[in-house]
Design an enzyme around this catalytic site. Structure first.
Site, PDB file in Angstrom:
ATOM      1  N   TRP A 306       0.828  -1.204   0.000  1.00 49.91           N
ATOM      2  CA  TRP A 306       0.000   0.000   0.000  1.00 49.91           C
ATOM      3  C   TRP A 306       0.861   1.252   0.000  1.00 49.91           C
ATOM      4  O   TRP A 306       0.525   2.252  -0.638  1.00 49.91           O
ATOM      5  CB  TRP A 306      -0.910   0.004   1.230  1.00 49.91           C
ATOM      6  CG  TRP A 306      -1.795   1.204   1.320  1.00 49.91           C
ATOM      7  CD1 TRP A 306      -3.032   1.359   0.761  1.00 49.91           C
ATOM      8  CD2 TRP A 306      -1.509   2.446   1.979  1.00 49.91           C
ATOM      9  NE1 TRP A 306      -3.540   2.608   1.044  1.00 49.91           N
ATOM     10  CE2 TRP A 306      -2.629   3.301   1.794  1.00 49.91           C
ATOM     11  CE3 TRP A 306      -0.433   2.919   2.727  1.00 49.91           C
ATOM     12  CZ2 TRP A 306      -2.687   4.588   2.313  1.00 49.91           C
ATOM     13  CZ3 TRP A 306      -0.483   4.198   3.241  1.00 49.91           C
ATOM     14  CH2 TRP A 306      -1.604   5.024   3.036  1.00 49.91           C
ATOM     15  N   HIS A 307       2.002   1.204   0.689  1.00 48.81           N
ATOM     16  CA  HIS A 307       2.844   2.391   0.803  1.00 48.81           C
ATOM     17  C   HIS A 307       3.582   2.712  -0.489  1.00 48.81           C
ATOM     18  O   HIS A 307       4.013   3.856  -0.669  1.00 48.81           O
ATOM     19  CB  HIS A 307       3.852   2.224   1.951  1.00 48.81           C
ATOM     20  CG  HIS A 307       3.270   2.549   3.288  1.00 48.81           C
ATOM     21  ND1 HIS A 307       2.581   1.623   4.044  1.00 48.81           N
ATOM     22  CD2 HIS A 307       3.273   3.698   4.009  1.00 48.81           C
ATOM     23  CE1 HIS A 307       2.185   2.198   5.173  1.00 48.81           C
ATOM     24  NE2 HIS A 307       2.582   3.447   5.168  1.00 48.81           N
ATOM     25  N   GLY A 308       3.746   1.760  -1.358  1.00 48.82           N
ATOM     26  CA  GLY A 308       4.421   2.097  -2.601  1.00 48.82           C
ATOM     27  C   GLY A 308       4.740   0.882  -3.442  1.00 48.82           C
ATOM     28  O   GLY A 308       4.897  -0.232  -2.927  1.00 48.82           O
TER      29      GLY A 308
END
Length: 461
Positions: A306-308
């Site tokens: 989700w963060h990258g």
């Protein structure tokens, strides 16, 4: 007189009958706000909201097709985020494995992770009958596009604001508290985070090739503080602006660097994301009842993703996932027998290492950093790292102090000084807030004039 004042405040600045007009104005300005930086991708968000609106109506009305509509809505949202956030990453990974596929050129829409997860939250809440399906497209658009939290969170659950979308009023207390909270967040970002970003960049970007061990520690500790004040500052600003508009968003940070375990850290950090994965992924997979270790690793793999779209984020997620899983079987069972200071040092050290993984999306740069971090560098210390501490001494002191839960301590101290007089206590609190607000506003404006480094870290996600 006091009763009359209370009655006047309870009526609110805006009447309840004006909600449709207020919602229309808020939607318009939210779309303008998003289109200002992403004029093309505002249409992507509109299409996303339209499909989620239709899926929500089917889930809310149909008895026979509720599950199919939910699955369809989840697949749609996952395809949207995978296409625009992960398609390039998947194509590059296949090319690295020797499978030649064209790499598309797709720019990442700002805030797509946040508004996609909010869409999923809406569908899940309607399916679980926690909230009724939204029957007005414009009201669902308001929930998804609400500008205070659109581009960098927090992830606001639909059930949190469902009633306030239809019926809310803003009191003078809401405006006062919201403005104060906004200025606190502005100060966190401009006065602390921006200054720390210059220190972290000095060592972890500009000086990476000649990084000393002391420089590695100074740089990553600066980033550790920077990312907290950056993201918690934005969350404070979003919560404050929402409060001024009559919305009450949940807290997103609770002094995470005061943690005594990694499990405790993630109960305090980015609470909206952690609770999302807990309620919509971890518990449906079985939670603590079955396959607990697998469930934890899946959740943390998804957290990293989700963060990258980068391998360092996946590694970062699995790093914390393994630690959280091991703590459940070891540390948490003897937690109360270990001195608190030992637990605190243990937690902060692992968190700092985690931010080292998070910071570098290039594995060669990450290797250089960690070699210096553990002492495998040409020099243990240097003049630059010493100057970064001494020249910014009060910045370090202020950052460390404001990581602590000062509000409760200050309130207790003020109460003990003023006794039981509610009038004196209320007047003192008001004076302190006004002074803090003015200082935050003046310093922030002064630092923003001519500044070039103002981007929020979490706008990347």
């Amino acid at each position: 007189m006091a009763a009359a004042l209370a009655d006047r405040n309870s009526v609110g600045v805006f009447g309840k009958g004006q909600n449709k007009a207020k919602n229309f104005v808020l939607v318009c300005f939210s779309l303008i706000f998003y289109a200002w930086g992403e004029p093309l991708y505002v249409f992507l968000m509109l299409v996303s909201v339209f499909f989620n609106f239709r899926f929500g109506l089917i889930i809310g009305k149909s008895r026979n097709h509720r599950r199919a509509a939910l699955v369809g809505g989840l697949i749609f949202n996952i395809l949207v985020i995978c296409t625009f956030k992960y398609l390039v990453f998947f194509a590059q990974t296949l090319n690295d494995c020797g499978i030649n596929v064209p790499v598309p050129r797709i720019a990442l829409p700002i805030g797509i992770s946040f508004y996609t997860f909010q869409s999923i939250s809406y569908l899940m809440d309607v399916y679980r009958r926690v909230s009724p399906a939204q029957r007005r497209f414009s009201d669902l658009l308001l929930y998804i596009s609400m500008f205070p939290q659109l581009i960098a969170g927090p992830i606001v659950r639909y059930q949190t604001v469902a009633e306030e979308i239809h019926d809310r009023h803003v009191t003078s207390r809401d405006i006062a508290d919201g403005t104060y909270r906004f200025l606190i967040g502005l100060g966190k970002k401009v006065i602390i985070a921006n200054q720390l970003s210059e220190i972290s960049g000095q060592f972890l970007v500009d000086g990476l090739d000649s990084l000393s061990t002391a420089g590695a520690w100074v740089g990553i500790i600066a980033f550790t503080l920077q990312i907290y004040f950056d993201f918690s500052g934005y969350s404070d600003m979003a919560i404050g602006m929402g409060r001024c508009l009559g919305f009450h968003f949940n807290e997103n940070f609770r002094h995470p660097y005061c943690c005594t375990s990694i499990t405790d850290f993630w109960r305090r950090w980015h609470i909206s994301l952690g609770s999302f994965f807990r309620d919509y992924v971890y518990i449906p997979m079985g939670g603590n009842r079955r396959h607990q270790a697998l469930n934890i690793l899946v959740v943390w793999f998804l957290t990293g993703m989700w963060h990258g779209a980068s391998w360092n984020f996946i590694l970062w997620g699995l790093y914390f996932g393994v630690i959280v899983m091991l703590e459940k079987y070891t540390l948490l069972r003897v937690h109360d027998r270990i001195p608190r200071v030992v637990l605190h040092v243990y937690s902060l050290l692992l968190v700092i290492i985690g931010w080292g993984i998070f910071y570098f999306d290039n594995f060669d740069s990450m290797l250089i950093f960690f070699n210096a971090f553990i002492g495998q560098s040409a020099a243990l210390t240097d003049f630059v790292s010493q100057a970064a501490i001494t020249d910014n001494f009060w910045l370090w002191v202020m950052a460390i102090i404001f990581c602590m839960p000062l509000r409760g301590t200050a309130s207790a101290l003020l109460a003990s000084m003023l006794g039981r007089s509610s009038v004196l206590h209320g007047g003192a609190v008001l004076c302190v807030r006004v002074c803090i607000s003015l200082v935050m506003l003046m310093l922030s404006v002064a630092l923003l004039v001519g500044a070039t480094n103002n981007a929020f870290i979490y706008t990347r996600f």
